[in-house]
Every structure is written in structure tokens, then in C-alpha cells.
Write a protein that holds these residues in place. Structure first.
Motif, PDB file in Angstrom:
ATOM      1  N   MET A  67     -11.169  -6.355   3.314  1.00 56.92           N
ATOM      2  CA  MET A  67      -9.837  -6.452   2.716  1.00 56.92           C
ATOM      3  C   MET A  67      -9.497  -7.901   2.373  1.00 56.92           C
ATOM      4  O   MET A  67      -9.042  -8.204   1.263  1.00 56.92           O
ATOM      5  CB  MET A  67      -8.780  -5.897   3.683  1.00 56.92           C
ATOM      6  CG  MET A  67      -8.606  -4.395   3.675  1.00 56.92           C
ATOM      7  SD  MET A  67      -7.440  -3.873   4.985  1.00 56.92           S
ATOM      8  CE  MET A  67      -6.069  -4.994   4.720  1.00 56.92           C
ATOM      9  N   GLN A  86      -7.827  -0.068  -0.316  1.00 60.02           N
ATOM     10  CA  GLN A  86      -7.916   0.296   1.103  1.00 60.02           C
ATOM     11  C   GLN A  86      -8.489   1.697   1.292  1.00 60.02           C
ATOM     12  O   GLN A  86      -9.280   1.928   2.213  1.00 60.02           O
ATOM     13  CB  GLN A  86      -6.534   0.196   1.759  1.00 60.02           C
ATOM     14  CG  GLN A  86      -6.094  -1.246   1.961  1.00 60.02           C
ATOM     15  CD  GLN A  86      -4.779  -1.341   2.704  1.00 60.02           C
ATOM     16  OE1 GLN A  86      -3.736  -1.045   2.142  1.00 60.02           O
ATOM     17  NE2 GLN A  86      -4.828  -1.744   3.950  1.00 60.02           N
ATOM     18  N   PHE A 135      -2.409  -2.338  -3.375  1.00 61.66           N
ATOM     19  CA  PHE A 135      -3.682  -2.445  -2.649  1.00 61.66           C
ATOM     20  C   PHE A 135      -4.143  -1.091  -2.121  1.00 61.66           C
ATOM     21  O   PHE A 135      -5.149  -0.996  -1.434  1.00 61.66           O
ATOM     22  CB  PHE A 135      -3.510  -3.434  -1.494  1.00 61.66           C
ATOM     23  CG  PHE A 135      -4.757  -4.177  -1.113  1.00 61.66           C
ATOM     24  CD1 PHE A 135      -5.368  -5.042  -2.005  1.00 61.66           C
ATOM     25  CD2 PHE A 135      -5.310  -4.018   0.145  1.00 61.66           C
ATOM     26  CE1 PHE A 135      -6.509  -5.740  -1.653  1.00 61.66           C
ATOM     27  CE2 PHE A 135      -6.460  -4.702   0.507  1.00 61.66           C
ATOM     28  CZ  PHE A 135      -7.066  -5.565  -0.402  1.00 61.66           C
ATOM     29  N   CYS A 146       0.534  -4.090   4.521  1.00 58.99           N
ATOM     30  CA  CYS A 146      -0.713  -3.384   4.185  1.00 58.99           C
ATOM     31  C   CYS A 146      -1.834  -3.672   5.174  1.00 58.99           C
ATOM     32  O   CYS A 146      -2.760  -2.870   5.311  1.00 58.99           O
ATOM     33  CB  CYS A 146      -1.160  -3.735   2.766  1.00 58.99           C
ATOM     34  SG  CYS A 146      -1.829  -5.388   2.585  1.00 58.99           S
ATOM     35  N   CYS A 147      -1.758  -4.784   5.893  1.00 58.41           N
ATOM     36  CA  CYS A 147      -2.828  -5.116   6.838  1.00 58.41           C
ATOM     37  C   CYS A 147      -2.815  -4.216   8.076  1.00 58.41           C
ATOM     38  O   CYS A 147      -3.767  -4.227   8.865  1.00 58.41           O
ATOM     39  CB  CYS A 147      -2.721  -6.587   7.252  1.00 58.41           C
ATOM     40  SG  CYS A 147      -3.175  -7.722   5.919  1.00 58.41           S
ATOM     41  N   SER A 191       0.839  -1.209   0.000  1.00 60.52           N
ATOM     42  CA  SER A 191       0.000   0.000   0.000  1.00 60.52           C
ATOM     43  C   SER A 191       0.865   1.247   0.000  1.00 60.52           C
ATOM     44  O   SER A 191       0.769   2.095   0.876  1.00 60.52           O
ATOM     45  CB  SER A 191      -0.934   0.001   1.227  1.00 60.52           C
ATOM     46  OG  SER A 191      -1.853  -1.049   1.151  1.00 60.52           O
TER      47      SER A 191
END
Length: 384
Positions: free
Chosen positions: A260, A244, A240, A341-342, A207
Motif C-alpha cells: 500500500m 486495496q 484507494f 484507509c490504512c 477507501s
């Protein structure tokens, strides 16, 4: 008399009529692992061994073989003619510093004139004759001298047995697309599926600019560590960010992680089909985080239409996963403090028991098809 490294395989013995397929793949993987080392790999009557190598390369050869799935154990050995006089001569020359020993004879060639038990006793007598401060211990010896008499006029004599990875040769168990994050779990998941013979490719979601180039570099490094065990593969790096940002802007914040994951699975399945992978692999572990409850896994599974999802770590605890991560050499890289990215837009109170109807409602606020298409178009392919 020649120094060799003896190789034993394990589970493929059970493959019956399909044995040849598994053995051929194991041979290919061994030869691949030894590329760049001046040595000779040989097969004699279901015995594999490496010969004609420089002494200085022995440790390197052993380390390479220890990364090959399908190998049960290896031994440094001496290869001599399978004649009583030649074997006796070598055993008589041994000078042992240990307190106790045992001789174990395997007489695969039944034409050899002395049976295994009698020959073990005779060779033991030769050791005692030339080593006065040593005793026989048949149950728990300090050194176990093995004499393996083969059908082709060759005998292997060895002491140590180095346990290897076991499992099945990579390339014999279908194929999978690994969701590779920058954490501890996903590289271990890929490692364990490769142990069952599965070659992999990998997909990583980043991201940028919320995640850094160093975070991506960390994942590339983890992929290179995996390569030692699974061979060359492709890492697909997918942007991503747009997804997001749209979820954060339009959807209930509590459903951020769940939506997601559902979109990641959709992208992973499409990519897997495009590149010929037959399954999806994740590092999910039941109950470890909010997105890894039975309810969460149920609603994420629901978006995958055709492929199986493998979660080899599902029942592992963190200590077990960490032990494997250290064993494969990935742990120190996995814990480098770079975000993935999480962790972007992470909600304070993520839903832990999501209902599929609510997920579908939240997703209806997004142009899913366009977001997925844009993400797939961002695919950066890195050859590992």
C-alpha cells in the motif's frame, strides 16, 4: 501618540544579499493574514508594525500574526516622537502596580543626544518619582519597559513580548506534497515543513465505502487548520478502494501495508510532478508502527524516482508530536474516531523487515499501471 503592534522577525536576518527576497515574502504573508481587518501595516527602517486599528480588533490582529511563520515576536506598543520631552512625558505618566521594574533603551538613532545607559537611568528616575512603592531590578523585573528610538524620528515604547512561530516565511523553501491522513502526525509534518518556508499541497487516500464520508470531512477540517499557517492550497482526494481490494485478493496479507505504502508513494510522486511540487512530505516516525522501520522505509523509498521525501517527525516521540498538534489547534480534530484507509484490511502480523525482492514479487501479481492510472483519474480536488 499612537497604539501599534510591533513585529520582529528573526532568522531572515541571516540571509545577507538574499534578505530582500525573504523580507518581501514575509510582508506578503503578514498582509494576507490581516485581510478583513481594518488596520494599516507599515515598514519603517526594518521595523514592521500594525497601526490605525480599532481597540476591539487588537486581540484578533495578535492571533492572526501568531500564525505567520517568520515572525519571531510581537509587542503591544506606543509610538511617540523620538524627542526627549515626548518620551519623558509618556514615561512620567506611567502608573505601575508591579513591585519591580527595569528600563531598557535601544538608541538606534545615534543622533539622539543621550546614550542608552544614561537615558535608561534618567527614565528610571522618572518612574520612581511617580511610583513610590516600586523598586528597580535589573536582573529579574516584574515589568520591563522598553524604549526603542529609531532613525526616522519615531520611538516605540512597549512592555510585553509575545513569542511567535519563528521559522522562515512560507513561499521561500520550495514546495511539497503532503500525504495527509486523518491522524495526529501528518498535519504536524506539514506544519513543520511550512515553518521552513515550504508551501504545500496535500493528497489524501480514502477507501469508500470501507471508510466514511465523515472520515473525509475530518481530513478536510485538518486541511483548513493547516491553511491558517500555510495559506490557501489544494487537497487532492484519491480513491484507494480498488487498489486495496486487489492487494487483499492477490497478495500475501503480511505485505499489505508495505505494498500500500509503495503504491501511495508512486501516486504521490506522479501527482507532485503534475502539479509542480518539488518534494513529498510524510508524517512517518521511526519505530512508531510496523510500516515505519528502517527496512520498511527503504523499500517504500525505492519506488520514488526523482523527488526527495521529507519526514520532519522522524526522531520525535509521540508526546512531542502531540504537543505541536495541540499548539497548532489540530489535536482535537485528529483524534476524532473516524477510520482512515490504512486501517482497512489491516493484517494481524504485518511484515516489519520487508525485503525489496519479495515486495516486487508480490506487486507482480497486480496490474500496477492500471491501478495507479485509475486512482489518479479519481482525483477530487478541494480548494482549501
Amino acid at each position: 501618540m499612537n497604539n501599534v503592534i510591533l513585529i520582529r522577525y528573526g532568522e531572515i536576518f541571516l540571509k545577507g544579499k538574499n534578505f530582500g527576497f525573504f523580507e518581501k515574502k514575509l510582508i506578503e504573508n503578514i498582509e494576507y493574514s490581516l485581510q478583513g481587518i481594518d488596520c494599516k501595516f507599515q515598514r519603517m527602517n526594518k521595523r514592521f508594525f500594525v497601526s490605525d486599528y480599532k481597540v476591539n480588533d487588537e486581540r484578533k490582529i495578535i492571533e492572526r500574526l501568531k500564525t505567520v511563520f517568520g515572525i519571531h515576536s510581537i509587542s503591544r506598543a506606543v509610538m511617540v516622537e523620538a524627542e526627549e520631552s515626548k518620551i519623558n512625558e509618556y514615561i512620567s505618566s506611567l502608573s505601575l502596580r508591579e513591585n519591580t521594574f527595569r528600563i531598557s533603551v535601544n538608541r538606534a538613532d545615534k543622533r539622539f543626544p543621550i546614550n542608552s545607559i544614561e537615558y535608561s537611568k534618567k527614565l528610571g528616575g522618572l518612574v520612581l518619582k511617580n511610583n513610590h512603592n516600586i523598586k528597580v531590578d535589573l536582573h529579574n523585573p516584574d515589568v520591563d519597559i522598553n524604549v526603542d528610538i529609531r532613525e526616522n524620528g519615531i520611538a516605540f515604547i512597549y512592555y510585553d513580548s509575545i513569542l511567535c512561530l519563528g521559522g522562515m516565511p512560507v513561499g521561500t523553501g520550495g514546495s511539497g506534497l503532503l500525504l495527509l491522513s486523518g491522524g495526529i502526525d501528518s498535519p504536524v509534518a506539514g506544519f513543520l515543513m511550512a515553518k521552513r518556508g515550504m508551501p504545500i499541497h496535500a493528497i489524501h487516500f480514502h477507501s469508500y465505502p470501507y471508510t466514511s464520508e465523515m472520515a473525509k470531512d475530518k481530513v478536510v477540517e485538518l486541511a483548513k487548520i493547516l491553511k491558517k499557517y500555510v495559506g490557501e492550497f489544494k487537497l487532492h482526494v484519491i480513491s484507494f478502494t480498488e487498489i486495496q481490494e486487489n492487494i487483499h485478493k492477490h497478495c500475501n496479507n503480511e505485505f499489505m501495508i508495505t505494498i500500500m505504502r509503495r503504491i501511495m508513494y508512486r501516486i504521490a510522486e506522479r501527482l507532485a510532478k503534475n502539479i509542480g511540487c518539488q518534494s513529498i512530505i510524510t508524517g512517518e516516525n521511526l519505530g512508531q508502527v510496523a510500516s515505519q522501520t528502517v527496512e520498511s522505509m527503504t523499500v517504500t523509498n525505492a519506488v520514488v524516482e526523482d523527488l526527495p521525501i521529507f519526514r520532519p517527525l522522524i526522531a520525535f516521540d509521540k508526546e512531542e508530536i502531540t504537543t505541536i498538534s495541540r499548539k497548532m489547534g489540530a489535536f482535537e480534530t485528529s483524534i476524532l474516531p473516524y477510520e482512515d484507509c490504512c486501517t482497512v484490511f489491516l493484517p494481524k502480523h504485518p511484515v516489519i523487515k520487508p525485503k525489496i525482492e519479495k515486495c516486487i514479487f508480490e506487486e507482480s501479481k497486480l496490474d500496477l499501471e492500471k491501478l495507479i492510472e485509475n486512482a489518479l483519474n479519481s482525483d477530487e480536488i478541494i480548494n482549501i
